[in-house]
Motif scaffolding. Structure first.
Motif, short mmCIF file in Angstrom:
data_model
loop_
_atom_site.label_atom_id
_atom_site.label_comp_id
_atom_site.label_asym_id
_atom_site.label_seq_id
_atom_site.Cartn_x
_atom_site.Cartn_y
_atom_site.Cartn_z
N ARG A 27 0.82 -1.22 0.00
CA ARG A 27 0.00 0.00 0.00
C ARG A 27 0.85 1.27 0.00
O ARG A 27 0.37 2.32 -0.36
N GLN A 28 2.12 1.16 0.40
CA GLN A 28 3.01 2.32 0.44
C GLN A 28 4.12 2.26 -0.61
O GLN A 28 4.83 3.24 -0.81
N ALA A 29 4.26 1.13 -1.28
CA ALA A 29 5.38 0.94 -2.20
C ALA A 29 5.22 1.71 -3.51
O ALA A 29 6.19 2.16 -4.11
N TYR A 30 3.98 1.88 -3.96
CA TYR A 30 3.71 2.50 -5.26
C TYR A 30 3.25 3.94 -5.05
O TYR A 30 2.30 4.19 -4.32
N VAL A 31 3.96 4.89 -5.67
CA VAL A 31 3.77 6.30 -5.32
C VAL A 31 3.32 7.18 -6.49
O VAL A 31 3.17 8.38 -6.31
N GLY A 32 3.10 6.63 -7.65
CA GLY A 32 2.67 7.41 -8.80
C GLY A 32 1.26 7.96 -8.61
O GLY A 32 0.44 7.40 -7.88
N ALA A 33 0.97 9.06 -9.29
CA ALA A 33 -0.33 9.73 -9.15
C ALA A 33 -1.49 8.81 -9.54
O ALA A 33 -2.52 8.77 -8.85
N PHE A 34 -1.34 8.06 -10.63
CA PHE A 34 -2.43 7.18 -11.06
C PHE A 34 -2.67 6.07 -10.04
O PHE A 34 -3.80 5.78 -9.67
N HIS A 35 -1.58 5.44 -9.59
CA HIS A 35 -1.75 4.38 -8.59
C HIS A 35 -2.41 4.92 -7.33
O HIS A 35 -3.32 4.29 -6.78
N LYS A 36 -1.95 6.07 -6.87
CA LYS A 36 -2.51 6.64 -5.64
C LYS A 36 -4.00 6.95 -5.82
O LYS A 36 -4.79 6.73 -4.90
N ALA A 37 -4.39 7.44 -6.99
CA ALA A 37 -5.82 7.69 -7.25
C ALA A 37 -6.59 6.37 -7.25
O ALA A 37 -7.69 6.29 -6.69
N ASP A 129 -13.40 3.24 -20.98
CA ASP A 129 -13.84 4.24 -21.94
C ASP A 129 -12.89 5.44 -22.03
O ASP A 129 -13.10 6.34 -22.84
N CYS A 130 -11.85 5.43 -21.22
CA CYS A 130 -10.89 6.55 -21.21
C CYS A 130 -9.83 6.36 -22.28
O CYS A 130 -9.36 5.26 -22.51
N LYS A 131 -9.44 7.47 -22.90
CA LYS A 131 -8.48 7.42 -24.02
C LYS A 131 -7.03 7.36 -23.56
O LYS A 131 -6.15 7.10 -24.36
N GLY A 132 -6.74 7.62 -22.30
CA GLY A 132 -5.38 7.58 -21.81
C GLY A 132 -5.34 7.76 -20.31
O GLY A 132 -6.37 7.97 -19.66
N ILE A 133 -4.13 7.68 -19.76
CA ILE A 133 -3.99 7.72 -18.31
C ILE A 133 -4.46 9.04 -17.70
O ILE A 133 -5.01 9.06 -16.61
N GLY A 134 -4.29 10.13 -18.41
CA GLY A 134 -4.76 11.42 -17.91
C GLY A 134 -6.27 11.44 -17.74
O GLY A 134 -6.79 11.94 -16.74
N TYR A 135 -6.97 10.87 -18.69
CA TYR A 135 -8.43 10.78 -18.62
C TYR A 135 -8.86 9.82 -17.51
O TYR A 135 -9.87 10.04 -16.82
N MET A 136 -8.09 8.73 -17.35
CA MET A 136 -8.39 7.78 -16.27
C MET A 136 -8.25 8.47 -14.91
O MET A 136 -9.11 8.33 -14.04
N LEU A 137 -7.17 9.20 -14.75
CA LEU A 137 -6.91 9.92 -13.50
C LEU A 137 -8.02 10.93 -13.22
O LEU A 137 -8.52 11.03 -12.10
N GLN A 138 -8.42 11.65 -14.25
CA GLN A 138 -9.49 12.64 -14.11
C GLN A 138 -10.80 11.96 -13.70
O GLN A 138 -11.52 12.45 -12.81
N LYS A 139 -11.12 10.83 -14.31
CA LYS A 139 -12.36 10.12 -13.99
C LYS A 139 -12.34 9.63 -12.54
O LYS A 139 -13.33 9.79 -11.81
N LEU A 140 -11.22 9.06 -12.11
CA LEU A 140 -11.10 8.60 -10.73
C LEU A 140 -11.26 9.76 -9.76
O LEU A 140 -12.01 9.67 -8.78
N ASN A 141 -10.57 10.85 -10.03
CA ASN A 141 -10.63 12.02 -9.14
C ASN A 141 -12.03 12.61 -9.09
O ASN A 141 -12.49 13.03 -8.02
N ASN A 142 -12.73 12.63 -10.22
CA ASN A 142 -14.11 13.13 -10.23
C ASN A 142 -15.03 12.25 -9.38
O ASN A 142 -15.88 12.75 -8.65
N GLU A 143 -14.86 10.93 -9.49
CA GLU A 143 -15.67 9.99 -8.69
C GLU A 143 -15.38 10.17 -7.20
O GLU A 143 -16.29 10.15 -6.37
N LEU A 144 -14.11 10.36 -6.86
CA LEU A 144 -13.73 10.56 -5.46
C LEU A 144 -14.26 11.88 -4.92
O LEU A 144 -14.74 11.95 -3.78
N LEU A 145 -14.21 12.90 -5.75
CA LEU A 145 -14.74 14.21 -5.36
C LEU A 145 -16.25 14.13 -5.12
O LEU A 145 -16.76 14.66 -4.13
N ALA A 146 -16.95 13.45 -6.01
CA ALA A 146 -18.40 13.28 -5.85
C ALA A 146 -18.72 12.50 -4.58
O ALA A 146 -19.67 12.83 -3.86
N ALA A 147 -17.93 11.48 -4.28
CA ALA A 147 -18.16 10.68 -3.08
C ALA A 147 -17.92 11.50 -1.82
O ALA A 147 -18.68 11.39 -0.85
#
Length: 151
Positions: A27-37, A129-147
């Protein structure tokens, strides 16, 4: 356990920041923005989640990652964990009976998942349905923000 979220490990690891970190919980080994999201998503929406590593396979959050490595499922390497080893880990870690699985990875992970789970399992890919990692990150962050707004 009847639902499971599987998240990808990510290429940035704790040793890229702290070379002397030593063996570290997954849970602490992976530190990239996408993994953390992905990890925040998994913790927010699921009771049970694991990390999928091309080297170590299925890692429970408190499993130890011994050291740094650079390996992905789309690499051409004999060091990539085999499908047979992944299947054995599913049994060993008591993940083999779960029929409702959410995978937060992309196409390279879908190829692995299709070899592990039979059609009786529901494996969904909410980021497919995301075209790349940036879109994936944005989708995850939007879901987390809504929650968090609903709390």
């Amino acid at each position: 356990m009847n639902r499971l979220c599987i998240i990808p490990c990510g290429s940035r690891k704790i040793w890229d920041i702290h070379a002397a970190a030593g063996p570290t919980e997954a849970r602490q080994a992976y530190v990239g923005a996408f993994h953390k999201a992905c990890q925040r998503y998994a913790v927010t929406f699921f009771t049970d989640w694991v990390i999928l590593s091309a080297k170590h396979g299925f890692l429970l959050p408190d499993d130890i990652v011994p050291s740094n490595y650079d390996l992905a499922f789309n690499h051409k390497s004999t060091d990539i964990i085999s499908i047979d080893s992944l299947r054995q880990q599913l049994v060993d870690k008591r993940l083999d009976h779960i029929k409702d699985i959410v995978m937060l990875g992309g196409k390279k992970h879908a190829r692995v998942m299709s070899q592990l789970y039979d059609p009786s399992c529901s494996v969904t890919y909410p980021l497919s349905d995301c075209k790349g990692i940036g879109y994936m990150l944005q989708k995850l962050n939007n879901e987390l923000l809504a929650a968090s707004a609903q709390k």
